[in-house]
Motif scaffolding. Sequence first.
Motif, PDB file in Angstrom:
ATOM      1  N   LEU A 277      37.702  38.568   8.003  1.00 50.92           N
ATOM      2  CA  LEU A 277      37.704  39.998   8.269  1.00 50.92           C
ATOM      3  C   LEU A 277      39.093  40.554   7.975  1.00 50.92           C
ATOM      4  N   HIS A 278      39.137  41.657   7.236  1.00 48.07           N
ATOM      5  CA  HIS A 278      40.402  42.301   6.882  1.00 48.07           C
ATOM      6  C   HIS A 278      40.847  43.221   8.041  1.00 48.07           C
ATOM      7  N   ASP A 298      32.848  36.732  15.863  1.00 53.00           N
ATOM      8  CA  ASP A 298      31.461  37.203  15.919  1.00 53.00           C
ATOM      9  C   ASP A 298      31.127  38.099  14.729  1.00 53.00           C
ATOM     10  N   THR A 299      32.075  38.973  14.355  1.00 50.52           N
ATOM     11  CA  THR A 299      31.850  39.887  13.226  1.00 50.52           C
ATOM     12  C   THR A 299      31.646  39.128  11.925  1.00 50.52           C
ATOM     13  N   GLU A 312      27.098  27.437   6.669  1.00 49.90           N
ATOM     14  CA  GLU A 312      26.864  27.218   8.096  1.00 49.90           C
ATOM     15  C   GLU A 312      27.350  28.439   8.868  1.00 49.90           C
ATOM     16  N   SER A 313      26.770  28.681  10.027  1.00 54.09           N
ATOM     17  CA  SER A 313      27.071  29.908  10.771  1.00 54.09           C
ATOM     18  C   SER A 313      28.203  29.755  11.778  1.00 54.09           C
ATOM     19  N   VAL A 314      28.864  28.603  11.777  1.00 55.37           N
ATOM     20  CA  VAL A 314      30.028  28.381  12.641  1.00 55.37           C
ATOM     21  C   VAL A 314      31.181  27.924  11.756  1.00 55.37           C
TER      22      VAL A 314
END
Length: 390
Positions: A277-278, A298-299, A312-314
């Motif tokens: 995330l920037h 989370d974002t 993968e989501s982690v």
Amino acid sequence: MTTTTTTMDDGVYDAIVVGAGVEGSATAYHLAKQHQRTLLIEQFPLPHSRGSSHGQTRITRKAHADDFYTAMMADAYQMMFQLEKEAGVKLYRKTGCLYIGPADSDTLNNVESSLQKHGCVHEKISSSEMKARFPGFAVSADMCAILDSEGGILRADKMISAFQTMFIRFGGHLRDGEPVESIQPGNIVTVKTSKGLYKTRNVAIAAGPWASKLLKPLGLNLPLKCKKILVMYWKERTRGSYSVDRNFPVFIHKMKHPTAIYGLPSDEYPGLVKVCLHHGPEIDPDLRDEVDVTWVKDTVREYVTKHMPGLESVPSVVESCIYTNTPDSHFILDRHPRWSNILIAAGFSGSGFKISPVVGKAVCELIMKTTPSYDLSYFRINRFAPTSRM
């Protein structure tokens, strides 16, 4: 990493550069290359991971919504290629840069106009084309992208090392593990560090997140905010599906809120894709790790789950760096309003690494009082409210 390669008869440097991140190192490199007797001072032992310039990779691109950056990046590429030749090290890998956003986005239209204006190789890609060419992305029908063909990966740690190596080879002095405690203005400036006093005709302050702490005693209160940025790496479900070897590009996905997601293909960590995330929480740079960053994780996890289902989501690896942001996200490159021999290079807002060769050249020209190569009016201090108290 303290080094000394030349002596001075009068004990006065032509320039002292405070901060050996990428902007300061690029500035010192250009000064030494122009035969200026230059000292580069860094508060931490080198290399270190406390500031904004560490890590193995950064995105480079000509794709910008503001065409003056696109113009400057043409020079940045050429100077980067020259540095590769001088230092004998590969600093760039071409992947293409995909700039993604809504099809009716003013930002994407401006990016396309900037690339057209400066003759940069690019193409506009629909969402269906993007899915066909880059199947790792899942994007909705209202999305499109501009592909900047010359975008790619910079070897960040190698680039800083190359600037510093060539700076020393051109005759510069480098002192690390030596915090600057004060700067005393005058025709001859005195820089006091934890280990001594140094005299110079010019000072360039390129101290990243610590710029404000040095500038406030000089009566300059700039609107700089430091942000903690999480650098996250996500594992491929199928090894190699997002790799450079499969022509997966670097990318920027402009979001409505809070800002943008950016990413690089699996490269520095095999099998792991860099997606970040920037944006991040405001911090004191000396207390970087004492802040809650759960919402950032989370974002990005939501983004990865929705748009990059092959990951993968982690996150497998989480690292940190710091942005130093200005209110308009354009950097500050100017003289002190009272002392013209004090130069400020600050507030690069998370977008400064790729343009560092140009920043170094521009500061060098300001110090040497030569004809400027660039229009620096976009980066003046006076675009903000009056800030000098002295």
